[in-house]
Every structure is written in C-alpha cells, then in structure tokens.
Design a protein around this motif. Structure first.
Motif, PDB file in Angstrom:
ATOM      1  N   ALA A 130      34.756  71.346  47.952  1.00 57.09           N
ATOM      2  CA  ALA A 130      34.855  72.706  48.483  1.00 57.09           C
ATOM      3  C   ALA A 130      33.742  73.594  47.928  1.00 57.09           C
ATOM      4  N   ILE A 131      33.496  73.501  46.614  1.00 57.68           N
ATOM      5  CA  ILE A 131      32.475  74.339  45.991  1.00 57.68           C
ATOM      6  C   ILE A 131      31.084  73.933  46.474  1.00 57.68           C
ATOM      7  N   VAL A 132      30.830  72.638  46.567  1.00 59.83           N
ATOM      8  CA  VAL A 132      29.516  72.150  47.008  1.00 59.83           C
ATOM      9  C   VAL A 132      29.231  72.606  48.436  1.00 59.83           C
ATOM     10  N   THR A 133      30.187  72.408  49.321  1.00 67.29           N
ATOM     11  CA  THR A 133      29.996  72.802  50.721  1.00 67.29           C
ATOM     12  C   THR A 133      29.775  74.294  50.846  1.00 67.29           C
ATOM     13  N   LYS A 134      30.552  75.072  50.088  1.00 70.51           N
ATOM     14  CA  LYS A 134      30.418  76.527  50.123  1.00 70.51           C
ATOM     15  C   LYS A 134      29.037  76.961  49.641  1.00 70.51           C
ATOM     16  N   LEU A 135      28.534  76.320  48.613  1.00 65.38           N
ATOM     17  CA  LEU A 135      27.207  76.657  48.092  1.00 65.38           C
ATOM     18  C   LEU A 135      26.120  76.382  49.129  1.00 65.38           C
ATOM     19  N   LEU A 136      26.207  75.239  49.782  1.00 62.73           N
ATOM     20  CA  LEU A 136      25.202  74.883  50.780  1.00 62.73           C
ATOM     21  C   LEU A 136      25.164  75.906  51.911  1.00 62.73           C
ATOM     22  N   ILE A 137      26.331  76.388  52.297  1.00 61.70           N
ATOM     23  CA  ILE A 137      26.399  77.373  53.379  1.00 61.70           C
ATOM     24  C   ILE A 137      25.832  78.711  52.913  1.00 61.70           C
ATOM     25  N   GLU A 138      26.267  79.169  51.745  1.00 58.78           N
ATOM     26  CA  GLU A 138      25.868  80.491  51.272  1.00 58.78           C
ATOM     27  C   GLU A 138      24.397  80.553  50.867  1.00 58.78           C
ATOM     28  N   LEU A 139      23.831  79.431  50.424  1.00 60.51           N
ATOM     29  CA  LEU A 139      22.419  79.409  50.043  1.00 60.51           C
ATOM     30  C   LEU A 139      21.507  79.052  51.218  1.00 60.51           C
ATOM     31  N   HIS A 140      22.105  78.914  52.409  1.00 65.84           N
ATOM     32  CA  HIS A 140      21.349  78.629  53.641  1.00 65.84           C
ATOM     33  C   HIS A 140      20.529  77.347  53.502  1.00 65.84           C
ATOM     34  N   GLY A 328      20.785  67.968  41.968  1.00 68.05           N
ATOM     35  CA  GLY A 328      21.477  67.941  40.687  1.00 68.05           C
ATOM     36  C   GLY A 328      22.321  69.163  40.418  1.00 68.05           C
ATOM     37  N   LEU A 329      21.838  70.347  40.802  1.00 66.59           N
ATOM     38  CA  LEU A 329      22.545  71.583  40.476  1.00 66.59           C
ATOM     39  C   LEU A 329      23.581  71.978  41.521  1.00 66.59           C
ATOM     40  N   THR A 330      23.406  71.550  42.761  1.00 64.02           N
ATOM     41  CA  THR A 330      24.385  71.899  43.797  1.00 64.02           C
ATOM     42  C   THR A 330      25.705  71.167  43.582  1.00 64.02           C
ATOM     43  N   VAL A 331      25.642  69.903  43.131  1.00 63.81           N
ATOM     44  CA  VAL A 331      26.869  69.121  42.933  1.00 63.81           C
ATOM     45  C   VAL A 331      27.414  69.274  41.520  1.00 63.81           C
ATOM     46  N   LEU A 332      27.016  70.339  40.837  1.00 63.74           N
ATOM     47  CA  LEU A 332      27.451  70.563  39.459  1.00 63.74           C
ATOM     48  C   LEU A 332      28.881  71.083  39.367  1.00 63.74           C
ATOM     49  N   GLY A 333      29.338  71.793  40.382  1.00 64.22           N
ATOM     50  CA  GLY A 333      30.651  72.432  40.319  1.00 64.22           C
ATOM     51  C   GLY A 333      31.798  71.436  40.234  1.00 64.22           C
ATOM     52  N   ARG A 334      32.771  71.760  39.433  1.00 63.42           N
ATOM     53  CA  ARG A 334      33.999  70.971  39.326  1.00 63.42           C
ATOM     54  C   ARG A 334      35.168  71.875  39.711  1.00 63.42           C
ATOM     55  N   GLY A 335      36.213  71.298  40.289  1.00 67.52           N
ATOM     56  CA  GLY A 335      37.308  72.141  40.751  1.00 67.52           C
ATOM     57  C   GLY A 335      38.595  71.396  40.941  1.00 67.52           C
ATOM     58  N   GLU A 336      38.993  71.237  42.217  1.00 66.74           N
ATOM     59  CA  GLU A 336      40.339  70.766  42.532  1.00 66.74           C
ATOM     60  C   GLU A 336      40.637  69.377  41.973  1.00 66.74           C
ATOM     61  N   PHE A 337      39.676  68.457  42.011  1.00 61.45           N
ATOM     62  CA  PHE A 337      39.952  67.095  41.566  1.00 61.45           C
ATOM     63  C   PHE A 337      40.115  67.030  40.050  1.00 61.45           C
ATOM     64  N   SER A 338      39.336  67.812  39.336  1.00 57.54           N
ATOM     65  CA  SER A 338      39.489  67.863  37.886  1.00 57.54           C
ATOM     66  C   SER A 338      40.864  68.391  37.505  1.00 57.54           C
ATOM     67  N   LEU A 339      41.327  69.393  38.229  1.00 55.28           N
ATOM     68  CA  LEU A 339      42.639  69.970  37.934  1.00 55.28           C
ATOM     69  C   LEU A 339      43.770  69.019  38.317  1.00 55.28           C
ATOM     70  N   ILE A 340      43.559  68.242  39.363  1.00 56.54           N
ATOM     71  CA  ILE A 340      44.561  67.239  39.735  1.00 56.54           C
ATOM     72  C   ILE A 340      44.722  66.225  38.604  1.00 56.54           C
ATOM     73  N   LEU A 341      43.597  65.757  38.060  1.00 58.22           N
ATOM     74  CA  LEU A 341      43.661  64.803  36.956  1.00 58.22           C
ATOM     75  C   LEU A 341      44.298  65.430  35.733  1.00 58.22           C
ATOM     76  N   ALA A 342      44.011  66.700  35.483  1.00 63.35           N
ATOM     77  CA  ALA A 342      44.638  67.385  34.350  1.00 63.35           C
ATOM     78  C   ALA A 342      46.153  67.469  34.536  1.00 63.35           C
ATOM     79  N   THR A 343      46.583  67.747  35.751  1.00 64.45           N
ATOM     80  CA  THR A 343      48.018  67.821  36.037  1.00 64.45           C
ATOM     81  C   THR A 343      48.693  66.475  35.798  1.00 64.45           C
ATOM     82  N   LEU A 344      48.041  65.407  36.241  1.00 65.12           N
ATOM     83  CA  LEU A 344      48.596  64.066  36.013  1.00 65.12           C
ATOM     84  C   LEU A 344      48.682  63.765  34.524  1.00 65.12           C
ATOM     85  N   ALA A 345      47.667  64.174  33.768  1.00 69.28           N
ATOM     86  CA  ALA A 345      47.658  63.925  32.327  1.00 69.28           C
ATOM     87  C   ALA A 345      48.760  64.690  31.619  1.00 69.28           C
TER      88      ALA A 345
END
Length: 492
Positions: A130-140, A328-345
């Motif tokens: 979600a963050i990567v796609t949003k960045l690509l759109i907003e940065l044109h 390298g910098l566009t795919v830097l964002g972490r979000g929903e999947f990291s939190l899913i793993l945290a919830t499982l942990a």
C-alpha cells in the motif's frame, strides 16, 4: 460488547480517520496514523483511555486481518509476475534475500530467541504494498522505466508472504520435538498446496458457490467463505492469514473477481483500520524506550539492504544511479505485513518486546520512506559509477521515463561521424558527442564550451539526442526533459 466499549471503539476509529485525513495532505500513509491513535488512547499510555480491554476487540481485529489478506489475494496479478521474466524473479529474490537475511541476523544478534528472530526477519524483510503504490502515484513515477520492476518485486513479496506464513505458523505453535515441528510444517504446506490446487482447478466451483447477481448476496457469501476458510486454516494449525490469502487467490481466478474486489474493498478498509487501531491499543509506550536503539539499528540495516538490492536490480535491468536509488528507497516502507507478523508473535506469547519494536520500526519508516524516496536524487549523486553500468555516469541523477511523446521521431540510431564538425571548424575541443536521432547531426554535449548538440535541438526542433560515447546507449528528450527508455517488454 458493552456500550462503553462501543463508544470507545467508535471514538478511536473516528480519530484515526481524522488523523489519516490530515496526514494525507503531507503525503504520509494512513496505517501509522491508525496505530498512533491506538497507542495514544490505549491503556499503556498516560492520559485518556478509550478502550480499557483491547483483547475484547480481538474478533473484530481478526476480521480486519482476514479481509486485508483476502483482498491482497484477489488483487494478485499472476500474469504480471509470470510475464516479468527471469530478471524480475532474480531481482525480487535478491531484495527478499537481503532484507530477510539481515532481519534474521539482527534478531539473532539481539538474543531474543529463534522464533523471535524469524518474526523480525519477516517484519524487516517484507515491504508495504500500500505504501509503495501510494508513493509511486504521489511522486508521479508511474511512467518511470523502473516502476514495473518495483511493482513486480512487491507482488512477488506478497507471494513469498504466503510461504513465509506457512513456515512461521508451525514454529510459533511451539512444537515439543523436531518430529512434531516437521509434522506441523508438512501440514501447513500441505494445506497451502491444497488451496493452490483449488485455485487451479476449483475456481469455477467456488464462483458457482458464492456467485450472485445481487451485490448484497455476493458480499455476504464471499465474507462467509473467507471467514470459514480462515477459521479452518487456524483449526489445522495454519495461520488464518494464509487461509484468507489463498482463498483470495482462488477468487482471483474466477469471473466474479472484479465485482468481489469492488464490494470487499470498503469492508477491508474499515476493518483493517480496526485491526491497526487495536494493535496500537496493545502497545505500552513505556516499552518503546527499551527498543529504541535496536529499532535505530534495524532501520539502518533495512536502508543498507534496500539500497544494495536497488543497485543489484538496476544492474540487472541496465538502469542508472537515479533508478537504482528510486528502487531502493521506494520499497523502504514497512506497514501492514510487519504488523500482522507482530500480532502473530504476540498471540503466540513470544518476547513482549516484539510488539513495541515493530510498532516503532513501522512508525519511523512510515515517515522516513516518503522523505527519502522524494529526495532519491541525492543518493544517486554519491553512488559510484563502478557499481552500475559505466555508460550512465553522465546522467546518474536523472529519472528514466518510458512516457516520452516523441519516440516517433527516432529515425537515425547509428553514425560513423566521430567528431563535432562545428567545434573542429572553430579549432576547439569538445567533451562528449551526441547524435540527433531525427536527422543524424553530431554535436558536442553541454559540458563542452559550445554545446552544439543542444543548440541544434533548439534551432531545428528535433527533440531527442543519443550519446555516442562507447558503452552508452541512453537518449535524452529535450521537450520532456527526461531520459528516454523503451518499456521493459520492448527493450533490446
């Protein structure tokens, strides 16, 4: 659920939505906003508490998680992955390998335990679609030559997530012996294979089961099927997230895919917000101080791994320094999947520091990733020529585009001329040579004293020049002010 809990939950979700709306004005993603509201008004933070017992929201949060993964499965563009070719799979494997390995090594270095290290490996290794796609759109940058590669990488990451969850679930189940662990892993992957088989051969039957001409019934039947499969996944010892993701892949193979995607999207967004808010409610802000240094190290490790993967990917596809930095910098964002793993942990009773660690890690990267991606040209400036193709040294800071509107004027791509005739007539030297691809004129570059190539383009109206330097094949469009590159599928 009591009336007070409803008031608290409603207030928290409303505040989360308002904060996310404000953040959108500054180009920031919404997921961290939901978490921040949960943290700020949870029982672990001094001040007003909207929800005293976050555990009572576990079923709603689970529904958000399930719908989030299901919608991801429905959206999964299998054709794009298959059509990306070997280079795309190599690039994605490099990206995933570098990030997951660095996360695993960091987890082991922290000494929190093997299971915790596997969770950190996934949390640090998988970026937010979600963050990567949003960045690509907003940065044109949707028409940039490197964008299809970026999208391909995050899609393959999503597929990797299914296998990683299948591996992680048995580990988190705390098997009492190696044999029991092996059995749990076999069951987990067997269930995964079963759902893949259903996606391959049973999609028509699934469409017949939930298909309806009425949107209301289609939505009800779809959600019922998703929750059922997720529950069955949990019953056999596999994460409910895997079941939801895989049944999404099944639906993506049916003729009702687009209708399901449209109907489930608002449900996903609402319940996903509840999931992220609930996760924030479980975080004790006092615990964040103890993980601040490890989080800072994790961010540095992630940044280094991402930039390294961007360079490798750029080399694979023949991109320049700017494209490598963008990847390298566009795919830097972490979000929903990291939190899913945290919830499982957290649900598996692992080290209690994991929740605050991943929460702070995601929050900081959510702010840093848009800023760094926006200013990727500064990284491109210091990226040495030897790490990429030498032919890009002259244009390392320029974005490569596939959207040039003057490609129809390319008529000349080769010449035997190896001098700037205008400079030679003046008795002057030049730096590098450029070819006008419309008429074949050869002139000196803009680093030369007389800039005959750009002067010719300005006077003749011919838009595109091509480098004549050995090993360089780039072209520049003056009207569009961009490097010109054919789309990936049309490259030589």
């Amino acid at each position: 659920m009591e009336h007070a809990d409803l008031v608290g939950l409603g207030s928290a979700v409303l505040l989360a939505g308002l904060l996310a709306r404000l953040a959108r004005r500054f180009g920031l993603p919404s997921v961290p906003c939901y978490m921040l509201v949960g943290i700020a008004f949870g029982p672990g933070t001094p001040g007003p508490v909207l929800v005293d017992h976050p555990g009572e929201l576990s079923l709603l949060a689970a529904l958000g998680l399930v719908l989030l993964l299901f919608h991801l499965g429905v959206e999964f563009p299998l054709d794009q992955v298959v059509g990306g070719g070997r280079r795309l799979f190599v690039a994605a494997a490099c990206y995933i390998g570098l990030n997951v390995t660095s996360g695993l090594l960091l987890g082991l270095a922290l000494g929190w335990g093997g299971s915790e290290a596997l969770v950190l490996a996934g949390a640090l290794g998988i970026s937010s679609s979600a963050i990567v796609t949003k960045l690509l759109i907003e940065l044109h940058r949707l028409t940039n030559a490197e964008t299809p590669v970026i999208l391909g990488i995050i899609v393959i990451e999503d597929l990797f997530l299914a296998f990683y969850l299948a591996l992680l679930s048995p580990v988190l189940s705390a098997a009492e012996s190696p044999a029991e662990l092996a059995e749990d892993v076999a069951v987990s992957f067997g269930f995964l294979v079963l759902l893949f088989a259903v996606a391959r051969y049973g999609a028509r039957a699934v469409a017949a089961l939930i298909g309806s001409r009425e949107d209301e019934l289609l939505a009800v039947l779809t959600v019922g099927l998703v929750v059922l499969v997720a529950g069955l996944s949990q019953e056999v010892g596999v994460s409910d997230a895997i079941g939801a993701l895989m049944i999404g892949l099944v639906v993506s193979r049916t003729e009702i895919r687009e209708r399901v995607e449209r109907l489930v999207l608002p449900l996903r967004d609402v319940f996903a917000a509840v999931f992220f808010v609930t996760f924030g409610l479980t975080i004790d802000i006092a615990d964040m101080g103890a993980v601040a240094v490890p989080v800072a190290v994790a961010i540095c490790v992630t940044l280094l791994a991402n930039v390294s993967a961007g360079i490798v990917t750029a080399r694979l596809f023949g991109f320049n320094q700017r494209a490598a930095a963008n990847i390298g910098l566009t795919v830097l964002g972490r979000g929903e999947f990291s939190l899913i793993l945290a919830t499982l942990a957290v649900g598996a009773g692992l080290d209690e520091r994991i929740g605050p660690f991943i929460a702070l890690y995601v929050l900081l990267l959510a702010v840093l990733s848009p800023l760094l991606a926006t200013h990727s040209r500064y990284l491109a400036r210091i990226m040495p020529d030897r790490v990429l193709r030498p032919g890009w040294r002259y244009v390392r800071e320029e974005t490569i585009s596939t959207s040039c509107t003057h490609l129809d004027q390319i008529r000349v791509t080769r010449t035997d001329v190896d001098v700037c005739a205008a400079c030679e007539a003046l008795g002057d030297d030049w730096v590098e040579l450029r070819l006008c691809v419309t008429c074949g004129h050869v002139g000196c570059c803009d680093d030369s004293p007389h800039r005959h190539a750009s002067t010719h383009a300005r006077e003749s109206g011919h838009p595109i020049i091509q480098s004549l330097e050995p090993g360089e094949d780039w072209r520049w469009c003056f009207p569009d002010e961009t490097l010109v590159r054919a789309p990936l599928g049309a490259q030589r």
